[in-house]
Design a protein around this motif. Structure first.
Motif, PDB file in Angstrom:
ATOM      1  N   ASP A  55     -22.757 -21.297 -40.306  1.00  0.00           N
ATOM      2  CA  ASP A  55     -21.711 -20.380 -40.567  1.00  0.00           C
ATOM      3  C   ASP A  55     -21.206 -19.587 -39.062  1.00  0.00           C
ATOM      4  O   ASP A  55     -20.133 -19.043 -39.157  1.00  0.00           O
ATOM      5  N   CYS A  56     -22.092 -19.972 -38.073  1.00  0.00           N
ATOM      6  CA  CYS A  56     -21.554 -19.046 -36.940  1.00  0.00           C
ATOM      7  C   CYS A  56     -20.524 -19.805 -35.900  1.00  0.00           C
ATOM      8  O   CYS A  56     -20.561 -21.002 -35.720  1.00  0.00           O
ATOM      9  N   PRO A  57     -19.465 -19.202 -35.753  1.00  0.00           N
ATOM     10  CA  PRO A  57     -18.396 -19.771 -35.295  1.00  0.00           C
ATOM     11  C   PRO A  57     -18.670 -20.372 -33.994  1.00  0.00           C
ATOM     12  O   PRO A  57     -18.049 -21.422 -33.377  1.00  0.00           O
ATOM     13  N   VAL A  58     -19.635 -20.043 -33.320  1.00  0.00           N
ATOM     14  CA  VAL A  58     -19.792 -20.379 -31.612  1.00  0.00           C
ATOM     15  C   VAL A  58     -21.080 -21.250 -31.532  1.00  0.00           C
ATOM     16  O   VAL A  58     -21.624 -21.618 -30.711  1.00  0.00           O
ATOM     17  N   PHE A  59     -21.663 -21.827 -32.881  1.00  0.00           N
ATOM     18  CA  PHE A  59     -22.728 -22.598 -32.830  1.00  0.00           C
ATOM     19  C   PHE A  59     -22.531 -23.902 -32.441  1.00  0.00           C
ATOM     20  O   PHE A  59     -21.678 -24.669 -32.673  1.00  0.00           O
ATOM     21  N   GLY A  60     -23.450 -24.178 -31.345  1.00  0.00           N
ATOM     22  CA  GLY A  60     -23.260 -25.535 -30.578  1.00  0.00           C
ATOM     23  C   GLY A  60     -21.822 -25.633 -29.892  1.00  0.00           C
ATOM     24  O   GLY A  60     -21.887 -26.788 -29.181  1.00  0.00           O
ATOM     25  N   LYS A 117     -21.137  -9.019 -30.114  1.00  0.00           N
ATOM     26  CA  LYS A 117     -20.174  -9.181 -31.360  1.00  0.00           C
ATOM     27  C   LYS A 117     -20.200 -10.382 -31.804  1.00  0.00           C
ATOM     28  O   LYS A 117     -19.980 -10.647 -33.190  1.00  0.00           O
ATOM     29  N   GLU A 118     -20.457 -11.440 -30.910  1.00  0.00           N
ATOM     30  CA  GLU A 118     -20.116 -12.929 -31.498  1.00  0.00           C
ATOM     31  C   GLU A 118     -21.447 -13.462 -32.172  1.00  0.00           C
ATOM     32  O   GLU A 118     -21.321 -14.312 -32.815  1.00  0.00           O
ATOM     33  N   CYS A 119     -22.534 -12.757 -32.000  1.00  0.00           N
ATOM     34  CA  CYS A 119     -23.746 -13.335 -32.441  1.00  0.00           C
ATOM     35  C   CYS A 119     -23.878 -12.763 -33.883  1.00  0.00           C
ATOM     36  O   CYS A 119     -23.990 -11.769 -33.962  1.00  0.00           O
ATOM     37  N   ILE A 120     -24.276 -13.719 -34.724  1.00  0.00           N
ATOM     38  CA  ILE A 120     -24.372 -13.241 -36.351  1.00  0.00           C
ATOM     39  C   ILE A 120     -25.821 -13.515 -36.601  1.00  0.00           C
ATOM     40  O   ILE A 120     -26.307 -13.634 -37.802  1.00  0.00           O
ATOM     41  N   SER A 121     -26.582 -13.697 -35.615  1.00  0.00           N
ATOM     42  CA  SER A 121     -28.257 -14.017 -35.879  1.00  0.00           C
ATOM     43  C   SER A 121     -28.795 -12.776 -36.803  1.00  0.00           C
ATOM     44  O   SER A 121     -29.670 -13.139 -37.718  1.00  0.00           O
ATOM     45  N   GLY A 122     -28.308 -11.637 -36.791  1.00  0.00           N
ATOM     46  CA  GLY A 122     -28.774 -10.444 -37.857  1.00  0.00           C
ATOM     47  C   GLY A 122     -28.613 -10.970 -39.199  1.00  0.00           C
ATOM     48  O   GLY A 122     -29.382 -10.641 -39.964  1.00  0.00           O
ATOM     49  N   LEU A 123     -27.453 -11.549 -39.294  1.00  0.00           N
ATOM     50  CA  LEU A 123     -27.141 -11.982 -41.020  1.00  0.00           C
ATOM     51  C   LEU A 123     -28.009 -12.923 -41.181  1.00  0.00           C
ATOM     52  O   LEU A 123     -28.341 -13.165 -42.273  1.00  0.00           O
ATOM     53  N   ILE A 124     -28.131 -14.096 -40.057  1.00  0.00           N
ATOM     54  CA  ILE A 124     -29.050 -15.163 -40.458  1.00  0.00           C
ATOM     55  C   ILE A 124     -30.571 -14.750 -40.831  1.00  0.00           C
ATOM     56  O   ILE A 124     -31.084 -15.160 -41.697  1.00  0.00           O
ATOM     57  N   LEU A 125     -30.864 -13.859 -39.829  1.00  0.00           N
ATOM     58  CA  LEU A 125     -32.194 -13.340 -40.122  1.00  0.00           C
ATOM     59  C   LEU A 125     -32.251 -12.694 -41.389  1.00  0.00           C
ATOM     60  O   LEU A 125     -33.838 -12.342 -41.977  1.00  0.00           O
ATOM     61  N   LYS A 182     -19.971 -22.534 -27.853  1.00  0.00           N
ATOM     62  CA  LYS A 182     -20.039 -21.482 -26.792  1.00  0.00           C
ATOM     63  C   LYS A 182     -21.685 -21.135 -26.898  1.00  0.00           C
ATOM     64  O   LYS A 182     -22.092 -20.650 -25.746  1.00  0.00           O
ATOM     65  N   CYS A 183     -22.511 -21.141 -27.815  1.00  0.00           N
ATOM     66  CA  CYS A 183     -23.892 -21.014 -27.848  1.00  0.00           C
ATOM     67  C   CYS A 183     -24.435 -22.103 -28.155  1.00  0.00           C
ATOM     68  O   CYS A 183     -24.596 -22.894 -28.950  1.00  0.00           O
ATOM     69  N   THR A 184     -25.722 -22.531 -27.100  1.00  0.00           N
ATOM     70  CA  THR A 184     -26.237 -23.681 -27.051  1.00  0.00           C
ATOM     71  C   THR A 184     -27.907 -23.230 -26.452  1.00  0.00           C
ATOM     72  O   THR A 184     -27.932 -22.199 -25.952  1.00  0.00           O
ATOM     73  N   PRO A 210     -27.774 -19.576 -24.452  1.00  0.00           N
ATOM     74  CA  PRO A 210     -27.643 -18.767 -25.812  1.00  0.00           C
ATOM     75  C   PRO A 210     -27.163 -17.527 -25.712  1.00  0.00           C
ATOM     76  O   PRO A 210     -27.142 -16.933 -24.842  1.00  0.00           O
ATOM     77  N   LEU A 211     -26.420 -17.240 -26.799  1.00  0.00           N
ATOM     78  CA  LEU A 211     -26.010 -15.986 -27.008  1.00  0.00           C
ATOM     79  C   LEU A 211     -26.918 -15.208 -27.714  1.00  0.00           C
ATOM     80  O   LEU A 211     -26.779 -13.923 -27.785  1.00  0.00           O
ATOM     81  N   GLY A 212     -27.936 -15.615 -28.448  1.00  0.00           N
ATOM     82  CA  GLY A 212     -28.874 -14.960 -29.176  1.00  0.00           C
ATOM     83  C   GLY A 212     -30.197 -15.685 -29.274  1.00  0.00           C
ATOM     84  O   GLY A 212     -30.269 -16.704 -28.980  1.00  0.00           O
ATOM     85  N   ALA A 213     -31.053 -14.780 -29.428  1.00  0.00           N
ATOM     86  CA  ALA A 213     -32.556 -15.127 -29.586  1.00  0.00           C
ATOM     87  C   ALA A 213     -32.841 -16.236 -30.523  1.00  0.00           C
ATOM     88  O   ALA A 213     -33.811 -17.193 -30.203  1.00  0.00           O
ATOM     89  N   THR A 214     -32.142 -16.401 -31.759  1.00  0.00           N
ATOM     90  CA  THR A 214     -32.490 -17.368 -32.587  1.00  0.00           C
ATOM     91  C   THR A 214     -31.937 -18.762 -31.964  1.00  0.00           C
ATOM     92  O   THR A 214     -32.492 -19.648 -32.477  1.00  0.00           O
ATOM     93  N   MET A 215     -31.254 -18.825 -30.903  1.00  0.00           N
ATOM     94  CA  MET A 215     -31.279 -20.207 -30.484  1.00  0.00           C
ATOM     95  C   MET A 215     -31.964 -20.479 -29.356  1.00  0.00           C
ATOM     96  O   MET A 215     -32.292 -21.963 -29.055  1.00  0.00           O
ATOM     97  N   VAL A 216     -32.855 -19.680 -28.986  1.00  0.00           N
ATOM     98  CA  VAL A 216     -33.645 -19.994 -27.731  1.00  0.00           C
ATOM     99  C   VAL A 216     -35.187 -20.115 -28.345  1.00  0.00           C
ATOM    100  O   VAL A 216     -35.994 -20.814 -27.841  1.00  0.00           O
ATOM    101  N   ALA A 241     -33.726 -19.937 -36.336  1.00  0.00           N
ATOM    102  CA  ALA A 241     -33.033 -20.875 -36.940  1.00  0.00           C
ATOM    103  C   ALA A 241     -32.259 -21.679 -36.377  1.00  0.00           C
ATOM    104  O   ALA A 241     -32.011 -22.910 -36.659  1.00  0.00           O
ATOM    105  N   CYS A 242     -31.387 -21.046 -35.574  1.00  0.00           N
ATOM    106  CA  CYS A 242     -30.290 -21.673 -34.831  1.00  0.00           C
ATOM    107  C   CYS A 242     -30.745 -22.827 -33.971  1.00  0.00           C
ATOM    108  O   CYS A 242     -30.058 -24.011 -33.787  1.00  0.00           O
ATOM    109  N   SER A 243     -31.989 -22.597 -33.411  1.00  0.00           N
ATOM    110  CA  SER A 243     -32.504 -23.773 -32.657  1.00  0.00           C
ATOM    111  C   SER A 243     -33.110 -24.815 -33.539  1.00  0.00           C
ATOM    112  O   SER A 243     -32.799 -26.056 -33.236  1.00  0.00           O
TER     113      SER A 243
END
Ligand code: SF4
Length: 367
Positions: free
Chosen positions: A327-332, A311-319, A334-336, A340-346, A351-353
Protein backbone atom coordinates in the motif's frame (compact mmCIF):
# COMPACT_ATOMS: atom_id res chain seq x y z
CA UNK A 1 9.60 -33.58 15.76
CA UNK A 2 13.31 -33.17 16.31
CA UNK A 3 14.99 -31.47 13.34
CA UNK A 4 14.34 -28.09 11.73
CA UNK A 5 13.45 -29.50 8.29
CA UNK A 6 10.61 -31.47 9.89
CA UNK A 7 8.98 -28.11 10.67
CA UNK A 8 9.18 -27.33 6.94
CA UNK A 9 7.69 -30.60 5.67
CA UNK A 10 5.49 -29.79 2.67
CA UNK A 11 3.28 -32.86 3.13
CA UNK A 12 2.44 -31.91 6.71
CA UNK A 13 1.97 -28.28 5.65
CA UNK A 14 -0.64 -29.46 3.13
CA UNK A 15 -2.43 -31.41 5.87
CA UNK A 16 -2.59 -28.27 8.02
CA UNK A 17 -3.78 -26.18 5.09
CA UNK A 18 -6.58 -28.66 4.38
CA UNK A 19 -7.51 -28.67 8.08
CA UNK A 20 -7.66 -24.86 8.09
CA UNK A 21 -9.77 -24.89 4.91
CA UNK A 22 -12.18 -27.41 6.49
CA UNK A 23 -12.90 -25.30 9.57
CA UNK A 24 -12.94 -21.79 8.06
CA UNK A 25 -16.52 -20.53 7.60
CA UNK A 26 -16.26 -16.76 8.09
CA UNK A 27 -13.91 -13.85 7.34
CA UNK A 28 -11.23 -13.41 10.02
CA UNK A 29 -8.32 -11.06 10.59
CA UNK A 30 -5.32 -12.39 12.49
CA UNK A 31 -2.24 -10.38 13.42
CA UNK A 32 1.14 -12.04 13.81
CA UNK A 33 2.97 -9.97 16.39
CA UNK A 34 6.54 -10.76 15.47
CA UNK A 35 8.50 -9.66 12.42
CA UNK A 36 10.22 -13.07 12.39
CA UNK A 37 6.79 -14.64 11.90
CA UNK A 38 6.01 -12.10 9.14
CA UNK A 39 9.17 -13.16 7.29
CA UNK A 40 8.24 -16.86 7.55
CA UNK A 41 4.69 -16.15 6.37
CA UNK A 42 5.82 -14.17 3.32
CA UNK A 43 8.87 -16.32 2.55
CA UNK A 44 6.87 -19.58 2.50
CA UNK A 45 3.81 -17.99 0.85
CA UNK A 46 1.55 -18.92 3.77
CA UNK A 47 -0.53 -15.75 3.28
CA UNK A 48 -1.27 -16.86 -0.29
CA UNK A 49 -1.99 -20.51 0.57
CA UNK A 50 -4.52 -20.10 3.36
CA UNK A 51 -8.22 -19.56 2.53
CA UNK A 52 -9.03 -16.09 1.22
CA UNK A 53 -11.36 -15.57 4.19
CA UNK A 54 -8.28 -15.27 6.45
CA UNK A 55 -6.48 -11.94 6.36
CA UNK A 56 -3.05 -12.02 7.98
CA UNK A 57 -1.82 -8.60 9.04
CA UNK A 58 1.59 -7.74 10.32
CA UNK A 59 2.20 -6.46 13.82
CA UNK A 60 4.66 -4.19 15.62
CA UNK A 61 7.04 -6.96 16.76
CA UNK A 62 10.13 -5.82 14.91
CA UNK A 63 12.45 -4.22 17.49
CA UNK A 64 14.54 -2.39 14.93
CA UNK A 65 11.43 -0.97 13.24
CA UNK A 66 9.89 0.49 16.40
CA UNK A 67 13.06 2.06 17.81
CA UNK A 68 12.21 5.78 17.79
CA UNK A 69 14.02 7.92 15.25
CA UNK A 70 15.19 10.14 18.15
CA UNK A 71 17.11 7.15 19.57
CA UNK A 72 18.79 6.59 16.22
CA UNK A 73 19.82 10.25 16.16
CA UNK A 74 21.14 9.92 19.73
CA UNK A 75 23.08 6.79 18.75
CA UNK A 76 24.57 8.67 15.78
CA UNK A 77 25.60 11.59 17.99
CA UNK A 78 27.22 9.34 20.60
CA UNK A 79 28.94 7.18 17.97
CA UNK A 80 30.35 10.32 16.32
CA UNK A 81 32.42 11.02 19.43
CA UNK A 82 36.09 10.03 18.80
CA UNK A 83 36.40 8.83 22.41
CA UNK A 84 33.61 6.29 21.98
CA UNK A 85 33.48 2.68 20.80
CA UNK A 86 29.84 2.23 19.81
CA UNK A 87 28.60 -1.38 19.74
CA UNK A 88 25.33 -2.51 18.22
CA UNK A 89 23.53 -5.47 16.74
CA UNK A 90 24.17 -5.39 12.97
CA UNK A 91 20.53 -4.69 12.07
CA UNK A 92 20.66 -1.22 13.61
CA UNK A 93 23.51 0.06 11.46
CA UNK A 94 21.46 0.87 8.37
CA UNK A 95 18.35 2.17 10.12
CA UNK A 96 17.85 5.74 8.94
CA UNK A 97 17.86 8.54 11.48
CA UNK A 98 16.91 12.08 10.52
CA UNK A 99 19.96 12.71 8.37
CA UNK A 100 22.30 9.75 8.61
CA UNK A 101 22.76 6.21 9.93
CA UNK A 102 25.36 4.37 12.01
CA UNK A 103 26.97 2.78 8.94
CA UNK A 104 27.75 6.23 7.53
CA UNK A 105 29.23 7.22 10.91
CA UNK A 106 31.43 4.12 10.70
CA UNK A 107 32.38 5.00 7.11
CA UNK A 108 33.59 8.38 8.36
CA UNK A 109 36.11 6.52 10.52
CA UNK A 110 34.41 6.47 13.90
CA UNK A 111 34.61 3.26 15.91
CA UNK A 112 31.23 1.58 15.36
CA UNK A 113 31.30 -2.18 15.89
CA UNK A 114 28.81 -4.99 15.37
CA UNK A 115 28.45 -6.96 18.60
CA UNK A 116 26.72 -10.31 18.85
CA UNK A 117 26.16 -9.98 22.59
CA UNK A 118 26.10 -7.06 25.04
CA UNK A 119 28.53 -9.01 27.20
CA UNK A 120 31.04 -8.72 24.31
CA UNK A 121 30.70 -4.94 24.70
CA UNK A 122 31.50 -5.25 28.41
CA UNK A 123 34.68 -7.13 27.48
CA UNK A 124 35.58 -4.44 24.92
CA UNK A 125 35.21 -1.86 27.72
CA UNK A 126 37.58 -3.87 29.93
CA UNK A 127 40.14 -4.08 27.13
CA UNK A 128 39.87 -0.34 26.27
CA UNK A 129 39.91 1.58 29.56
CA UNK A 130 40.83 4.83 27.78
CA UNK A 131 37.61 4.70 25.71
CA UNK A 132 33.91 4.99 26.54
CA UNK A 133 32.10 1.86 25.31
CA UNK A 134 28.37 2.15 24.57
CA UNK A 135 26.03 -0.70 23.65
CA UNK A 136 22.80 0.05 21.76
CA UNK A 137 20.35 -1.94 23.90
CA UNK A 138 17.27 -2.32 21.70
CA UNK A 139 14.57 -4.93 21.52
CA UNK A 140 11.64 -6.61 23.19
CA UNK A 141 11.58 -8.81 26.28
CA UNK A 142 13.87 -11.23 24.42
CA UNK A 143 16.97 -9.01 24.44
CA UNK A 144 16.29 -7.24 27.74
CA UNK A 145 17.76 -10.04 29.94
CA UNK A 146 21.20 -10.15 28.24
CA UNK A 147 21.32 -6.35 28.22
CA UNK A 148 20.45 -6.34 31.92
CA UNK A 149 23.13 -8.96 32.49
CA UNK A 150 25.72 -6.72 30.81
CA UNK A 151 24.89 -3.83 33.16
CA UNK A 152 24.90 -6.19 36.13
CA UNK A 153 28.38 -7.45 35.16
CA UNK A 154 29.72 -3.93 34.58
CA UNK A 155 28.37 -2.86 37.98
CA UNK A 156 29.85 -5.91 39.71
CA UNK A 157 33.26 -5.25 38.14
CA UNK A 158 33.03 -1.51 38.90
CA UNK A 159 33.52 -0.77 35.22
CA UNK A 160 33.13 2.99 34.72
CA UNK A 161 33.60 3.24 30.95
CA UNK A 162 30.58 1.15 29.92
CA UNK A 163 27.02 2.33 29.32
CA UNK A 164 23.94 1.37 27.31
CA UNK A 165 21.61 3.39 25.11
CA UNK A 166 18.29 1.83 26.08
CA UNK A 167 15.35 1.37 23.72
CA UNK A 168 13.42 -1.57 25.12
CA UNK A 169 9.78 -2.18 24.35
CA UNK A 170 7.19 -4.56 25.77
CA UNK A 171 4.65 -6.59 23.82
CA UNK A 172 1.49 -6.73 26.03
CA UNK A 173 0.98 -2.91 26.19
CA UNK A 174 1.34 -2.76 22.39
CA UNK A 175 -1.33 -5.46 21.98
CA UNK A 176 -3.65 -3.47 24.24
CA UNK A 177 -2.93 -0.24 22.33
CA UNK A 178 -3.88 -2.00 19.07
CA UNK A 179 -7.07 -3.41 20.61
CA UNK A 180 -8.00 -0.03 22.14
CA UNK A 181 -7.61 1.77 18.80
CA UNK A 182 -10.89 2.80 17.17
CA UNK A 183 -9.45 1.54 13.87
CA UNK A 184 -8.67 -1.90 15.22
CA UNK A 185 -9.60 -4.83 12.99
CA UNK A 186 -7.58 -7.59 14.69
CA UNK A 187 -9.72 -10.52 15.87
CA UNK A 188 -6.98 -12.85 17.06
CA UNK A 189 -3.21 -12.78 17.64
CA UNK A 190 -0.31 -15.10 16.99
CA UNK A 191 1.83 -14.11 20.00
CA UNK A 192 5.60 -14.09 19.60
CA UNK A 193 7.09 -17.40 20.73
CA UNK A 194 10.51 -16.04 21.70
CA UNK A 195 9.09 -13.21 23.85
CA UNK A 196 6.94 -15.80 25.66
CA UNK A 197 9.98 -18.03 26.08
CA UNK A 198 11.29 -15.33 28.41
CA UNK A 199 8.08 -13.92 29.87
CA UNK A 200 5.74 -16.93 29.73
CA UNK A 201 2.12 -16.19 28.78
CA UNK A 202 0.56 -15.30 32.13
CA UNK A 203 0.47 -11.63 31.09
CA UNK A 204 -1.76 -12.48 28.13
CA UNK A 205 -4.46 -14.14 30.22
CA UNK A 206 -5.96 -10.84 31.36
CA UNK A 207 -5.82 -9.47 27.79
CA UNK A 208 -7.76 -12.49 26.54
CA UNK A 209 -10.38 -11.99 29.28
CA UNK A 210 -10.62 -8.20 28.93
CA UNK A 211 -10.91 -8.09 25.13
CA UNK A 212 -12.51 -11.53 24.61
CA UNK A 213 -9.94 -12.31 21.92
CA UNK A 214 -8.08 -15.57 21.17
CA UNK A 215 -4.29 -15.46 21.47
CA UNK A 216 -2.08 -18.36 20.40
CA UNK A 217 1.61 -18.36 21.40
CA UNK A 218 3.26 -19.41 18.13
CA UNK A 219 6.71 -20.34 16.84
CA UNK A 220 8.46 -19.30 13.66
CA UNK A 221 8.70 -22.29 11.35
CA UNK A 222 6.06 -22.77 8.61
CA UNK A 223 4.34 -25.65 10.43
CA UNK A 224 4.35 -23.64 13.69
CA UNK A 225 2.58 -20.79 11.95
CA UNK A 226 0.08 -23.00 10.14
CA UNK A 227 -0.75 -24.73 13.42
CA UNK A 228 -1.04 -21.35 15.18
CA UNK A 229 -3.44 -20.12 12.47
CA UNK A 230 -5.46 -23.35 12.78
CA UNK A 231 -5.73 -22.86 16.56
CA UNK A 232 -6.84 -19.21 16.14
CA UNK A 233 -9.47 -20.09 13.52
CA UNK A 234 -10.78 -23.00 15.62
CA UNK A 235 -11.34 -20.63 18.55
CA UNK A 236 -12.87 -17.90 16.39
CA UNK A 237 -15.27 -20.28 14.63
CA UNK A 238 -16.27 -21.86 17.96
CA UNK A 239 -16.69 -18.41 19.58
CA UNK A 240 -14.06 -19.22 22.21
CA UNK A 241 -11.38 -16.88 23.50
CA UNK A 242 -8.46 -18.48 25.30
CA UNK A 243 -4.70 -18.24 25.50
CA UNK A 244 -3.29 -21.35 23.84
CA UNK A 245 0.31 -22.41 23.46
CA UNK A 246 1.34 -23.79 20.05
CA UNK A 247 5.05 -23.35 20.95
CA UNK A 248 4.91 -25.72 23.92
CA UNK A 249 8.24 -27.29 22.97
CA UNK A 250 9.86 -24.06 24.19
CA UNK A 251 7.35 -21.89 26.08
CA UNK A 252 5.88 -22.45 29.53
CA UNK A 253 3.22 -20.38 31.31
CA UNK A 254 5.77 -19.01 33.77
CA UNK A 255 8.59 -18.36 31.28
CA UNK A 256 12.24 -18.05 32.22
CA UNK A 257 12.17 -16.87 35.86
CA UNK A 258 15.92 -16.20 36.06
CA UNK A 259 15.77 -13.99 32.95
CA UNK A 260 12.79 -12.12 34.41
CA UNK A 261 14.66 -11.59 37.70
CA UNK A 262 17.71 -9.99 36.10
CA UNK A 263 15.40 -7.73 34.04
CA UNK A 264 13.59 -6.64 37.21
CA UNK A 265 16.88 -6.02 39.00
CA UNK A 266 18.19 -3.62 36.35
CA UNK A 267 15.15 -2.12 34.57
CA UNK A 268 11.83 -0.54 35.48
CA UNK A 269 8.76 0.02 33.33
CA UNK A 270 8.25 3.43 31.69
CA UNK A 271 6.11 5.05 29.00
CA UNK A 272 7.76 4.65 25.63
CA UNK A 273 7.60 6.08 22.14
CA UNK A 274 7.36 3.61 19.24
CA UNK A 275 8.62 4.69 15.83
CA UNK A 276 5.70 5.53 13.54
CA UNK A 277 3.16 4.72 16.25
CA UNK A 278 3.77 7.20 19.06
CA UNK A 279 3.75 7.00 22.83
CA UNK A 280 2.32 3.88 24.50
CA UNK A 281 1.82 3.95 28.24
CA UNK A 282 3.98 1.54 30.28
CA UNK A 283 5.38 -0.03 27.13
CA UNK A 284 9.12 0.40 27.67
CA UNK A 285 11.97 -0.28 30.04
CA UNK A 286 14.50 2.17 31.48
CA UNK A 287 17.42 1.71 33.82
CA UNK A 288 16.62 1.92 37.52
CA UNK A 289 18.08 4.90 39.37
CA UNK A 290 20.57 2.59 41.09
CA UNK A 291 22.12 1.87 37.66
CA UNK A 292 21.79 5.36 36.13
CA UNK A 293 25.58 5.69 35.78
CA UNK A 294 25.23 3.12 32.94
CA UNK A 295 22.68 5.26 31.10
CA UNK A 296 24.38 6.56 27.94
CA UNK A 297 21.75 9.27 27.45
CA UNK A 298 22.68 10.79 30.82
CA UNK A 299 26.40 10.20 30.38
CA UNK A 300 26.52 11.95 26.99
CA UNK A 301 23.79 14.52 27.69
CA UNK A 302 21.55 13.44 24.80
CA UNK A 303 18.22 13.85 26.55
CA UNK A 304 15.54 16.03 24.95
CA UNK A 305 15.33 15.16 21.28
CA UNK A 306 12.22 15.56 19.18
CA UNK A 307 12.22 15.05 15.43
CA UNK A 308 9.57 14.76 12.74
CA UNK A 309 9.26 11.41 11.02
CA UNK A 310 9.23 11.05 7.22
CA UNK A 311 5.83 12.01 5.82
CA UNK A 312 6.27 9.54 2.95
CA UNK A 313 6.86 6.45 5.12
CA UNK A 314 3.70 4.68 6.26
CA UNK A 315 5.52 2.08 8.37
CA UNK A 316 3.62 3.22 11.48
CA UNK A 317 0.35 2.20 9.83
CA UNK A 318 1.93 -1.08 8.71
CA UNK A 319 3.16 -1.82 12.24
CA UNK A 320 -0.37 -1.26 13.55
CA UNK A 321 -1.84 -3.62 10.94
CA UNK A 322 -3.74 -0.81 9.20
CA UNK A 323 -1.80 -1.00 5.92
CA UNK A 324 0.44 -3.51 4.14
CA UNK A 325 3.80 -2.75 2.50
CA UNK A 326 2.36 -2.83 -1.03
CA UNK A 327 0.00 0.00 0.00
CA UNK A 328 3.02 2.30 0.36
CA UNK A 329 3.30 4.52 -2.74
CA UNK A 330 7.11 4.52 -2.63
CA UNK A 331 7.61 0.79 -1.92
CA UNK A 332 10.22 -0.68 -4.26
CA UNK A 333 10.70 2.60 -6.10
CA UNK A 334 11.91 5.47 -3.92
CA UNK A 335 12.28 3.11 -0.94
CA UNK A 336 14.43 -0.01 -1.35
CA UNK A 337 16.81 -1.91 0.96
CA UNK A 338 19.69 0.08 -0.59
CA UNK A 339 17.95 3.42 -0.04
CA UNK A 340 15.49 2.85 2.80
CA UNK A 341 13.11 5.61 3.91
CA UNK A 342 11.92 3.62 6.91
CA UNK A 343 13.24 0.99 9.30
CA UNK A 344 10.76 -1.67 8.11
CA UNK A 345 12.68 -1.80 4.80
CA UNK A 346 16.08 -2.56 6.37
CA UNK A 347 15.35 -4.72 9.38
CA UNK A 348 15.66 -8.48 8.91
CA UNK A 349 12.27 -8.62 10.69
CA UNK A 350 10.67 -5.69 8.86
CA UNK A 351 7.48 -6.28 6.88
CA UNK A 352 8.60 -4.08 3.94
CA UNK A 353 11.86 -6.00 3.76
CA UNK A 354 9.96 -9.34 3.74
CA UNK A 355 7.76 -8.19 0.85
CA UNK A 356 10.77 -6.85 -1.04
CA UNK A 357 12.67 -10.11 -0.60
CA UNK A 358 9.97 -12.66 -1.20
CA UNK A 359 6.98 -11.23 -3.03
CA UNK A 360 6.63 -11.46 -6.80
CA UNK A 361 9.04 -8.95 -8.29
CA UNK A 362 6.29 -7.81 -10.69
CA UNK A 363 4.46 -6.48 -7.63
CA UNK A 364 7.62 -5.04 -6.14
CA UNK A 365 8.83 -3.18 -9.25
CA UNK A 366 5.68 -1.24 -9.87
CA UNK A 367 7.24 1.21 -12.32
S1 SF4 B 1 8.25 0.88 1.78
FE1 SF4 B 1 9.73 2.26 2.78
S2 SF4 B 1 8.67 4.21 2.91
FE2 SF4 B 1 7.11 2.67 2.53
S3 SF4 B 1 6.41 2.06 4.55
FE3 SF4 B 1 8.03 0.64 4.01
S4 SF4 B 1 9.88 1.53 4.90
FE4 SF4 B 1 8.33 3.16 4.87
Amino acid sequence: MKYIDEYRDSGKALEYLNAIRRITRHDWTIMEICGGQTHSIVKYGIDELIPKEINLIHGPGCPVCVTPIEKIDKAIEIASNPDVIFCSFGDMLRVPGTKSDLLKVKAKGFDVRIAYSPVDAVNIAKQNPEKEVVFFAVGFETTAPPNAQAVYLAHKQNLKNFSILVSHVLVPPAIEAILDSKNNRVQSFLAAGHVCTVMGYKEYEQIVRKYKIPIVVTGFEPLDILQGIYMCIAQLEENRYEIENQYARVVTREGNIKAQEIMKEIFEICDNKWRGIGEIENSGLKLKKKYSEYDAELKFGVINYYVEESKECISGLILQGLKKPLDCPVFGTKCTPENPLGATMVSSEGACSAYYLYKDKKLVNKE
